[in-house]
Motif scaffolding. Structure first.
Motif, PDB file in Angstrom:
ATOM      1  N   ARG A   1       7.580  -7.132  12.942  1.00 37.87           N
ATOM      2  CA  ARG A   1       7.961  -7.728  14.225  1.00 37.87           C
ATOM      3  C   ARG A   1       9.457  -7.998  14.226  1.00 37.87           C
ATOM      4  NH1 ARG A   1       5.410 -10.502  18.250  1.00 37.87           N
ATOM      5  NH2 ARG A   1       3.451 -10.382  17.106  1.00 37.87           N
ATOM      6  N   CYS A   2      10.149  -7.481  15.232  1.00 40.11           N
ATOM      7  CA  CYS A   2      11.569  -7.782  15.400  1.00 40.11           C
ATOM      8  C   CYS A   2      11.691  -9.204  15.929  1.00 40.11           C
ATOM      9  CB  CYS A   2      12.183  -6.785  16.383  1.00 40.11           C
ATOM     10  SG  CYS A   2      13.932  -7.101  16.709  1.00 40.11           S
ATOM     11  N   LEU A   3      12.552  -9.985  15.286  1.00 40.66           N
ATOM     12  CA  LEU A   3      12.641 -11.393  15.659  1.00 40.66           C
ATOM     13  C   LEU A   3      13.488 -11.626  16.907  1.00 40.66           C
ATOM     14  CD1 LEU A   3      12.775 -13.267  12.250  1.00 40.66           C
ATOM     15  CD2 LEU A   3      10.813 -12.661  13.673  1.00 40.66           C
ATOM     16  N   CYS A   4      14.185 -10.596  17.375  1.00 43.93           N
ATOM     17  CA  CYS A   4      15.016 -10.801  18.570  1.00 43.93           C
ATOM     18  C   CYS A   4      14.175 -10.964  19.838  1.00 43.93           C
ATOM     19  CB  CYS A   4      16.016  -9.668  18.721  1.00 43.93           C
ATOM     20  SG  CYS A   4      17.404  -9.841  17.587  1.00 43.93           S
ATOM     21  N   HIS A   5      13.285 -10.004  20.097  1.00 42.61           N
ATOM     22  CA  HIS A   5      12.493 -10.069  21.336  1.00 42.61           C
ATOM     23  C   HIS A   5      11.017  -9.825  21.087  1.00 42.61           C
ATOM     24  CE1 HIS A   5      16.604  -8.553  22.333  1.00 42.61           C
ATOM     25  NE2 HIS A   5      16.575  -9.664  23.047  1.00 42.61           N
ATOM     26  N   GLY A   6      10.631  -9.669  19.840  1.00 46.84           N
ATOM     27  CA  GLY A   6       9.206  -9.634  19.517  1.00 46.84           C
ATOM     28  C   GLY A   6       8.531  -8.276  19.479  1.00 46.84           C
ATOM     29  N   SER A   7       9.288  -7.190  19.588  1.00 44.52           N
ATOM     30  CA  SER A   7       8.632  -5.883  19.473  1.00 44.52           C
ATOM     31  C   SER A   7       7.984  -5.749  18.101  1.00 44.52           C
ATOM     32  CB  SER A   7       9.649  -4.751  19.646  1.00 44.52           C
ATOM     33  OG  SER A   7      10.122  -4.709  20.967  1.00 44.52           O
ATOM     34  N   VAL A   8       6.821  -5.089  18.089  1.00 45.08           N
ATOM     35  CA  VAL A   8       6.098  -4.886  16.837  1.00 45.08           C
ATOM     36  C   VAL A   8       5.945  -3.383  16.616  1.00 45.08           C
ATOM     37  CG1 VAL A   8       3.972  -5.330  15.556  1.00 45.08           C
ATOM     38  CG2 VAL A   8       4.848  -7.055  17.143  1.00 45.08           C
TER      39      VAL A   8
ATOM     40  N   SER B   1       0.829  -1.210   0.000  1.00 43.27           N
ATOM     41  CA  SER B   1       0.000   0.000   0.000  1.00 43.27           C
ATOM     42  C   SER B   1       0.862   1.257   0.000  1.00 43.27           C
ATOM     43  CB  SER B   1      -0.926   0.015   1.213  1.00 43.27           C
ATOM     44  OG  SER B   1      -0.167   0.079   2.401  1.00 43.27           O
ATOM     45  N   GLY B   2       2.155   1.086   0.128  1.00 47.61           N
ATOM     46  CA  GLY B   2       3.047   2.234   0.125  1.00 47.61           C
ATOM     47  C   GLY B   2       4.465   1.809   0.463  1.00 47.61           C
ATOM     48  N   ILE B   3       5.385   2.749   0.284  1.00 45.92           N
ATOM     49  CA  ILE B   3       6.790   2.514   0.616  1.00 45.92           C
ATOM     50  C   ILE B   3       7.141   3.381   1.812  1.00 45.92           C
ATOM     51  CG2 ILE B   3       9.171   2.711  -0.200  1.00 45.92           C
ATOM     52  CD1 ILE B   3       8.141   2.026  -2.977  1.00 45.92           C
ATOM     53  N   PHE B   4       7.763   2.754   2.800  1.00 47.85           N
ATOM     54  CA  PHE B   4       8.058   3.431   4.059  1.00 47.85           C
ATOM     55  C   PHE B   4       9.513   3.155   4.429  1.00 47.85           C
ATOM     56  CE2 PHE B   4       3.621   2.220   3.840  1.00 47.85           C
ATOM     57  CZ  PHE B   4       2.999   3.440   4.056  1.00 47.85           C
ATOM     58  N   ALA B   5      10.011   3.955   5.386  1.00 48.73           N
ATOM     59  CA  ALA B   5      11.405   3.789   5.791  1.00 48.73           C
ATOM     60  C   ALA B   5      11.532   3.917   7.297  1.00 48.73           C
ATOM     61  CB  ALA B   5      12.277   4.837   5.102  1.00 48.73           C
ATOM     62  N   LEU B   6      12.214   2.955   7.881  1.00 51.64           N
ATOM     63  CA  LEU B   6      12.543   2.970   9.302  1.00 51.64           C
ATOM     64  C   LEU B   6      14.047   2.800   9.456  1.00 51.64           C
ATOM     65  CD1 LEU B   6       9.905   0.458  10.784  1.00 51.64           C
ATOM     66  CD2 LEU B   6       9.774   2.962  10.783  1.00 51.64           C
ATOM     67  N   GLU B   7      14.568   3.260  10.583  1.00 51.22           N
ATOM     68  CA  GLU B   7      15.928   2.891  10.950  1.00 51.22           C
ATOM     69  C   GLU B   7      15.992   1.368  11.029  1.00 51.22           C
ATOM     70  OE1 GLU B   7      18.866   4.344  11.507  1.00 51.22           O
ATOM     71  OE2 GLU B   7      19.614   2.365  12.078  1.00 51.22           O
ATOM     72  N   ASN B   8      17.055   0.788  10.490  1.00 49.69           N
ATOM     73  CA  ASN B   8      17.112  -0.681  10.465  1.00 49.69           C
ATOM     74  C   ASN B   8      17.411  -1.298  11.817  1.00 49.69           C
ATOM     75  OD1 ASN B   8      17.171  -3.310   9.222  1.00 49.69           O
ATOM     76  ND2 ASN B   8      19.394  -3.219   9.448  1.00 49.69           N
ATOM     77  N   ARG B   9      18.187  -0.597  12.645  1.00 50.54           N
ATOM     78  CA  ARG B   9      18.569  -1.178  13.936  1.00 50.54           C
ATOM     79  C   ARG B   9      17.464  -0.957  14.959  1.00 50.54           C
ATOM     80  NH1 ARG B   9      22.220  -5.002  13.223  1.00 50.54           N
ATOM     81  NH2 ARG B   9      23.377  -4.407  11.381  1.00 50.54           N
ATOM     82  N   CYS B  10      16.944  -2.032  15.489  1.00 52.97           N
ATOM     83  CA  CYS B  10      15.806  -1.965  16.412  1.00 52.97           C
ATOM     84  C   CYS B  10      16.132  -1.086  17.627  1.00 52.97           C
ATOM     85  CB  CYS B  10      15.446  -3.378  16.860  1.00 52.97           C
ATOM     86  SG  CYS B  10      14.057  -3.455  18.001  1.00 52.97           S
ATOM     87  N   ILE B  11      15.234  -0.205  17.946  1.00 49.59           N
ATOM     88  CA  ILE B  11      15.416   0.720  19.060  1.00 49.59           C
ATOM     89  C   ILE B  11      15.559  -0.025  20.395  1.00 49.59           C
ATOM     90  CG2 ILE B  11      12.937   1.019  19.538  1.00 49.59           C
ATOM     91  CD1 ILE B  11      15.135   4.027  19.361  1.00 49.59           C
ATOM     92  N   HIS B  12      15.051  -1.230  20.450  1.00 51.59           N
ATOM     93  CA  HIS B  12      15.105  -1.971  21.715  1.00 51.59           C
ATOM     94  C   HIS B  12      16.494  -2.501  22.010  1.00 51.59           C
ATOM     95  CE1 HIS B  12      14.609  -5.748  24.156  1.00 51.59           C
ATOM     96  NE2 HIS B  12      14.149  -4.816  24.961  1.00 51.59           N
ATOM     97  N   GLY B  13      17.067  -3.223  21.066  1.00 54.04           N
ATOM     98  CA  GLY B  13      18.345  -3.869  21.360  1.00 54.04           C
ATOM     99  C   GLY B  13      19.302  -3.917  20.188  1.00 54.04           C
ATOM    100  N   GLY B  14      18.947  -3.241  19.094  1.00 52.85           N
ATOM    101  CA  GLY B  14      19.889  -3.112  17.993  1.00 52.85           C
ATOM    102  C   GLY B  14      19.850  -4.193  16.941  1.00 52.85           C
ATOM    103  N   CYS B  15      18.922  -5.125  17.033  1.00 56.02           N
ATOM    104  CA  CYS B  15      18.852  -6.162  15.997  1.00 56.02           C
ATOM    105  C   CYS B  15      18.424  -5.570  14.658  1.00 56.02           C
ATOM    106  CB  CYS B  15      17.859  -7.249  16.403  1.00 56.02           C
ATOM    107  SG  CYS B  15      18.466  -8.289  17.724  1.00 56.02           S
ATOM    108  N   SER B  16      18.811  -6.245  13.591  1.00 62.87           N
ATOM    109  CA  SER B  16      18.435  -5.786  12.256  1.00 62.87           C
ATOM    110  C   SER B  16      16.972  -6.115  11.991  1.00 62.87           C
ATOM    111  CB  SER B  16      19.315  -6.467  11.211  1.00 62.87           C
ATOM    112  OG  SER B  16      18.839  -6.168   9.922  1.00 62.87           O
ATOM    113  N   LEU B  17      16.200  -5.084  11.683  1.00 61.20           N
ATOM    114  CA  LEU B  17      14.782  -5.324  11.366  1.00 61.20           C
ATOM    115  C   LEU B  17      14.610  -5.902   9.968  1.00 61.20           C
ATOM    116  CD1 LEU B  17      13.116  -2.186  12.990  1.00 61.20           C
ATOM    117  CD2 LEU B  17      13.138  -4.539  13.834  1.00 61.20           C
ATOM    118  N   LEU B  18      15.670  -5.880   9.173  1.00 64.94           N
ATOM    119  CA  LEU B  18      15.600  -6.505   7.850  1.00 64.94           C
ATOM    120  C   LEU B  18      15.216  -7.977   7.977  1.00 64.94           C
ATOM    121  CD1 LEU B  18      16.095  -6.386   4.779  1.00 64.94           C
ATOM    122  CD2 LEU B  18      18.490  -6.945   5.264  1.00 64.94           C
TER     123      LEU B  18
END
Ligand code: FES
Length: 104
Positions: free
Chosen positions: A64-71, A37-54
């Motif tokens: 959903r970040c696969l490290c600890h489950g933040s959505v 529905s659109g193109i969006f951009a986020l910082e790739n490093r998760c704000i919680h613990g730095g995992c790659s959201l890619l």
């Protein structure tokens, strides 16, 4: 391709619906996300613990970040589910003639 308004990040054709890609822009790792529905951009490093959201799981407009489950809401970076306590940094984009630019 010539937008004097922002840094060129890529082409829409290289980012099919449901796909994500990381682009480096200076010190930043910018995660480009095509939800369909659109193109969006986020910082790739998760704000919680730095995992790659890619490597996260994109479902509709949530990621959903696969490290600890933040959505996060990919449109705004807002936290939908923790443990992240702060929004994921989001970047404004310009899309012109199939080209993606980082808005200033
Ligand atoms: S690093 Fe992403 S949820 Fe912890």
């Amino acid at each position: 391709m010539d937008s004097s308004q922002g840094r060129h990040l890529g082409q829409v054709n290289d980012l099919p619906a449901g796909d994500m890609n990381v682009v480096k822009a200076g010190d930043r790792e910018i995660l480009l996300i095509n939800t369909g529905s659109g193109i969006f951009a986020l910082e790739n490093r998760c704000i919680h613990g730095g995992c790659s959201l890619l490597h996260g799981k994109l479902e509709g407009e949530t990621l959903r970040c696969l490290c600890h489950g933040s959505v996060f809401d990919v449109r705004t970076g807002a936290v939908i589910d923790g443990p992240a306590a702060r929004s994921q940094p989001a970047y404004a984009l310009l899309v012109e003639n199939g080209e993606i630019f980082l808005a200033r």
